[in-house]
Design an enzyme around this catalytic site. Sequence first.
Site, PDB file in Angstrom:
ATOM      1  CG  ASP A   4      -2.276   0.474   0.996  1.00  0.00           C
ATOM      2  OD1 ASP A   4      -2.425   1.427   0.223  1.00  0.00           O
ATOM      3  OD2 ASP A   4      -3.223  -0.103   1.565  1.00  0.00           O
TER       4      ASP A   4
ATOM      5  CG  ASP B 232      -4.504   5.474   0.243  1.00  0.00           C
ATOM      6  OD1 ASP B 232      -5.497   4.757   0.463  1.00  0.00           O
ATOM      7  OD2 ASP B 232      -4.335   6.585   0.769  1.00  0.00           O
TER       8      ASP B 232
ATOM      9  CD  GLU C 269      -8.691   4.148  -1.808  1.00  0.00           C
ATOM     10  OE1 GLU C 269      -9.613   3.968  -0.990  1.00  0.00           O
ATOM     11  OE2 GLU C 269      -7.726   4.905  -1.583  1.00  0.00           O
TER      12      GLU C 269
ATOM     13  CG  HIS D  11      -8.569  -0.956   4.554  1.00  0.00           C
ATOM     14  ND1 HIS D  11      -8.362  -1.309   3.234  1.00  0.00           N
ATOM     15  CD2 HIS D  11      -8.236   0.360   4.634  1.00  0.00           C
ATOM     16  CE1 HIS D  11      -7.929  -0.266   2.564  1.00  0.00           C
ATOM     17  NE2 HIS D  11      -7.845   0.757   3.387  1.00  0.00           N
ATOM     18  CG  ASP D  12     -11.354   2.340   3.387  1.00  0.00           C
ATOM     19  OD1 ASP D  12     -10.990   2.795   4.491  1.00  0.00           O
ATOM     20  OD2 ASP D  12     -10.700   2.504   2.341  1.00  0.00           O
TER      21      ASP D  12
END
Length: 371
Positions: free
Chosen positions: A97, A198, A258, A336-337
């Site tokens: 990430d 990200d 993302e 994770h969001d």
Amino acid sequence: MAHWYDHAIIYQIYPKSFQDSNGDGVGDLNGIRKRIPYLKNLGVNAVWLNPVFVSPQVDNGYDVSNYFAIDPHMGTMEDMENLIKDLHRAGIHLIMDFVLNHTSDQHPWFQDAIKNPDSLYRDYYIFAGHDGKRPNNWGSFFGGSVWEPDPAGTGQSYFHLFDKRMPDLNWKNPEVRHAMLEVAEYWLKKGIDGLRLDAFIHIGKADLRQNYPTGDGDVNKPIVAEPFFANLPQVQEWMRPFCEQIKQDYPDTLLLGEAASASVNLAVDYTTKRNHLMDSVITFRYFTDDDSNCDQRFSKQYQPKKLDLTAFKQNQVVWQQTLAGVSQPTLYWNNHDMARLATRVARTQTQAKSLAMLMYLQRGIPVIYYG
């Protein structure tokens, strides 16, 4: 040219909660190494690690204070190098990430910027306004204004799309773009196989002198002005040299962007080969929740909702057909969001298995996340 990620099955790992190897209550890199046989038995061929850089952990590692070092809670650089080697021996690729829209306010760049108004790092961030007045009424994703007063007391404010302790980088500055490319290539040289970029869609901002129109005309009330800081043309302009250089130096690198709010047409722009950008993007536009029964007094984000199945099917068909011949969609049910699949949609084991089958039978890159 065929690439390993053409047939990737990615397992997302949130390191802090995955496996603690030393008993300090925090998951770490050696804990992941211990579980490589488990990952191999699952049949995945890639692991995506949420951030493991040095961080004050204001936003669980997405506030980076040193891109060139491993957070001590996660382990050492030697542990990271051994993890890369051990995963490769097992036939598993590693995707890191990479946070490129912002840093921690503890990053040396920002610390220098606020200690010395004449610092060259001042232009690494976005400072604007005067006499303590905010430049505009844009609101942060984390609540409140995107503007926070300059700690140096200059009367200016600095820009932060997320927490106030996570100032946005100024990608308009070519030195910033060069610095972030250096970070990416540092890790690729160590042998990682991909980058999950990200929040890349937010690196471009509109003219800061504009207020976002409000229904009540109150320009002092912050409002999330996403059209002014998401998917602007500068994003592609600035990301293209970054992606091109990585592909030139490390041709087999997966660039997974993302693009939370990207439409399907933007997904085409970000992933079509002629644009020399991403290989695939993660979007939050897949899901069509029915939030009609949510309690309006609270945020809808974490309330249980039913899936609007008809709209969801239509949405999937649109994404599959539009990206056909362009790129592979990223397929996932949670990350994770988001709340987990079993909490949001699947109430029984049969439902969960059916939804998993739906993911695997579509064209694309599956990403598995178990929380």
